[in-house]
Design a protein around this motif. Structure first.
Motif, PDB file in Angstrom:
ATOM      1  N   ASP A  18      38.605 -78.919  22.745  1.00  0.00           N
ATOM      2  CA  ASP A  18      40.039 -78.844  23.029  1.00  0.00           C
ATOM      3  C   ASP A  18      40.673 -77.711  22.217  1.00  0.00           C
ATOM      4  O   ASP A  18      40.029 -77.123  21.352  1.00  0.00           O
ATOM      5  CB  ASP A  18      40.730 -80.190  22.803  1.00  0.00           C
ATOM      6  CG  ASP A  18      40.825 -80.599  21.358  1.00  0.00           C
ATOM      7  OD1 ASP A  18      40.610 -79.772  20.451  1.00  0.00           O
ATOM      8  OD2 ASP A  18      41.140 -81.777  21.113  1.00  0.00           O
ATOM      9  N   PRO A  19      41.925 -77.380  22.507  1.00  0.00           N
ATOM     10  CA  PRO A  19      42.579 -76.275  21.794  1.00  0.00           C
ATOM     11  C   PRO A  19      42.675 -76.489  20.288  1.00  0.00           C
ATOM     12  O   PRO A  19      42.810 -75.537  19.535  1.00  0.00           O
ATOM     13  CB  PRO A  19      43.972 -76.220  22.437  1.00  0.00           C
ATOM     14  CG  PRO A  19      43.781 -76.797  23.793  1.00  0.00           C
ATOM     15  CD  PRO A  19      42.742 -77.868  23.612  1.00  0.00           C
ATOM     16  N   GLN A  20      42.595 -77.735  19.825  1.00  0.00           N
ATOM     17  CA  GLN A  20      42.646 -78.016  18.388  1.00  0.00           C
ATOM     18  C   GLN A  20      41.277 -77.902  17.717  1.00  0.00           C
ATOM     19  O   GLN A  20      41.143 -78.126  16.522  1.00  0.00           O
ATOM     20  CB  GLN A  20      43.214 -79.418  18.135  1.00  0.00           C
ATOM     21  CG  GLN A  20      44.682 -79.568  18.478  1.00  0.00           C
ATOM     22  CD  GLN A  20      44.915 -79.703  19.977  1.00  0.00           C
ATOM     23  OE1 GLN A  20      44.132 -80.302  20.689  1.00  0.00           O
ATOM     24  NE2 GLN A  20      45.998 -79.109  20.456  1.00  0.00           N
ATOM     25  N   GLY A  21      40.237 -77.583  18.485  1.00  0.00           N
ATOM     26  CA  GLY A  21      38.908 -77.416  17.908  1.00  0.00           C
ATOM     27  C   GLY A  21      38.047 -78.656  17.920  1.00  0.00           C
ATOM     28  O   GLY A  21      36.959 -78.659  17.357  1.00  0.00           O
ATOM     29  N   ASN A  22      38.483 -79.749  18.547  1.00  0.00           N
ATOM     30  CA  ASN A  22      37.660 -80.958  18.659  1.00  0.00           C
ATOM     31  C   ASN A  22      36.582 -80.723  19.701  1.00  0.00           C
ATOM     32  O   ASN A  22      36.869 -80.309  20.820  1.00  0.00           O
ATOM     33  CB  ASN A  22      38.526 -82.157  19.051  1.00  0.00           C
ATOM     34  CG  ASN A  22      39.567 -82.452  18.004  1.00  0.00           C
ATOM     35  OD1 ASN A  22      39.262 -82.567  16.830  1.00  0.00           O
ATOM     36  ND2 ASN A  22      40.817 -82.529  18.430  1.00  0.00           N
ATOM     37  N   ILE A  23      35.337 -80.970  19.326  1.00  0.00           N
ATOM     38  CA  ILE A  23      34.190 -80.668  20.173  1.00  0.00           C
ATOM     39  C   ILE A  23      33.451 -81.943  20.536  1.00  0.00           C
ATOM     40  O   ILE A  23      33.235 -82.815  19.696  1.00  0.00           O
ATOM     41  CB  ILE A  23      33.221 -79.709  19.449  1.00  0.00           C
ATOM     42  CG1 ILE A  23      33.923 -78.384  19.173  1.00  0.00           C
ATOM     43  CG2 ILE A  23      31.939 -79.503  20.245  1.00  0.00           C
ATOM     44  CD1 ILE A  23      33.136 -77.461  18.261  1.00  0.00           C
ATOM     45  N   SER A  24      33.039 -82.045  21.805  1.00  0.00           N
ATOM     46  CA  SER A  24      32.145 -83.097  22.265  1.00  0.00           C
ATOM     47  C   SER A  24      30.961 -82.444  22.950  1.00  0.00           C
ATOM     48  O   SER A  24      31.123 -81.473  23.685  1.00  0.00           O
ATOM     49  CB  SER A  24      32.831 -84.046  23.257  1.00  0.00           C
ATOM     50  OG  SER A  24      33.697 -84.911  22.590  1.00  0.00           O
ATOM     51  N   VAL A  25      29.788 -82.996  22.712  1.00  0.00           N
ATOM     52  CA  VAL A  25      28.552 -82.488  23.318  1.00  0.00           C
ATOM     53  C   VAL A  25      27.983 -83.579  24.215  1.00  0.00           C
ATOM     54  O   VAL A  25      27.880 -84.737  23.808  1.00  0.00           O
ATOM     55  CB  VAL A  25      27.523 -82.094  22.230  1.00  0.00           C
ATOM     56  CG1 VAL A  25      26.232 -81.613  22.869  1.00  0.00           C
ATOM     57  CG2 VAL A  25      28.107 -81.041  21.306  1.00  0.00           C
ATOM     58  N   TYR A  26      27.618 -83.190  25.427  1.00  0.00           N
ATOM     59  CA  TYR A  26      27.040 -84.109  26.421  1.00  0.00           C
ATOM     60  C   TYR A  26      25.677 -83.564  26.828  1.00  0.00           C
ATOM     61  O   TYR A  26      25.444 -82.367  26.805  1.00  0.00           O
ATOM     62  CB  TYR A  26      27.933 -84.209  27.658  1.00  0.00           C
ATOM     63  CG  TYR A  26      29.282 -84.813  27.390  1.00  0.00           C
ATOM     64  CD1 TYR A  26      29.522 -86.159  27.635  1.00  0.00           C
ATOM     65  CD2 TYR A  26      30.314 -84.037  26.877  1.00  0.00           C
ATOM     66  CE1 TYR A  26      30.759 -86.708  27.396  1.00  0.00           C
ATOM     67  CE2 TYR A  26      31.557 -84.589  26.615  1.00  0.00           C
ATOM     68  CZ  TYR A  26      31.773 -85.923  26.879  1.00  0.00           C
ATOM     69  OH  TYR A  26      32.997 -86.473  26.624  1.00  0.00           O
ATOM     70  N   ARG A  27      24.802 -84.441  27.256  1.00  0.00           N
ATOM     71  CA  ARG A  27      23.494 -84.042  27.789  1.00  0.00           C
ATOM     72  C   ARG A  27      23.232 -84.793  29.081  1.00  0.00           C
ATOM     73  O   ARG A  27      23.793 -85.839  29.336  1.00  0.00           O
ATOM     74  CB  ARG A  27      22.382 -84.292  26.786  1.00  0.00           C
ATOM     75  CG  ARG A  27      22.149 -85.772  26.505  1.00  0.00           C
ATOM     76  CD  ARG A  27      20.952 -85.989  25.588  1.00  0.00           C
ATOM     77  NE  ARG A  27      20.971 -87.334  25.083  1.00  0.00           N
ATOM     78  CZ  ARG A  27      20.590 -88.410  25.755  1.00  0.00           C
ATOM     79  NH1 ARG A  27      20.146 -88.302  26.993  1.00  0.00           N
ATOM     80  NH2 ARG A  27      20.640 -89.605  25.216  1.00  0.00           N
ATOM     81  N   ARG A  28      22.360 -84.233  29.901  1.00  0.00           N
ATOM     82  CA  ARG A  28      21.984 -84.912  31.156  1.00  0.00           C
ATOM     83  C   ARG A  28      21.024 -86.010  30.855  1.00  0.00           C
ATOM     84  O   ARG A  28      20.276 -86.005  29.963  1.00  0.00           O
ATOM     85  CB  ARG A  28      21.341 -83.946  32.118  1.00  0.00           C
ATOM     86  CG  ARG A  28      22.369 -83.014  32.701  1.00  0.00           C
ATOM     87  CD  ARG A  28      21.890 -82.489  34.036  1.00  0.00           C
ATOM     88  NE  ARG A  28      22.735 -81.431  34.479  1.00  0.00           N
ATOM     89  CZ  ARG A  28      23.773 -81.620  35.293  1.00  0.00           C
ATOM     90  NH1 ARG A  28      24.046 -82.814  35.729  1.00  0.00           N
ATOM     91  NH2 ARG A  28      24.515 -80.616  35.644  1.00  0.00           N
TER      92      ARG A  28
END
Length: 125
Positions: A115-125
């Motif tokens: 997101d614009p605030q730098g919060n990161i989420s990582v997803y995998r298949r």
């Protein structure tokens, strides 16, 4: 439970602040199910807690959130809506009418949202 659900909802609009060096994402790349591995705060994918995003070719999505177990059965919440992908810009509209616009980066079987605030989420298949 509502606090966790609210956090998970915040994870969907997590965007990758993409520059020109990032390739555009096609709808074919995003289709299917993605399991959330982590956010920039902690790992989410455990045996009893996980979040899955599913994007379908008809432009709909579903979020399945498993928050624990009760008497051996998973406690599950589901959210759904529609999505539109243009380049690396993803717009989601939930069934209650709320919407978010985000960017997405996909590399093989991994999807990164920030997101614009730098919060990161990582997803995998």
């Amino acid at each position: 439970m509502k606090k966790y659900l609210s956090f998970c909802l915040l994870c969907l609009p997590l965007i990758f602040s993409c520059g020109s060096e990032n390739p555009l994402v096609s709808q074919d790349q995003i289709l299917g199910s993605w399991i959330q591995e982590s956010t920039n705060e902690f790992l989410l994918n455990t045996n009893d807690r996980f979040l899955t995003l599913t994007f379908r070719a008809d432009g709909t999505f579903e979020i399945t959130i498993v928050t624990g177990r009760l008497a051996g059965n998973p406690i599950t919440d589901k959210l759904n809506g529609t999505f539109f992908l243009s380049g690396f810009q993803l717009t989601t509209t939930f069934s209650d009418g709320t919407s978010n616009s985000v960017s997405v980066k996909i590399d093989a079987n991994r999807m990164i949202l920030e997101d614009p605030q730098g919060n990161i989420s990582v997803y995998r298949r």
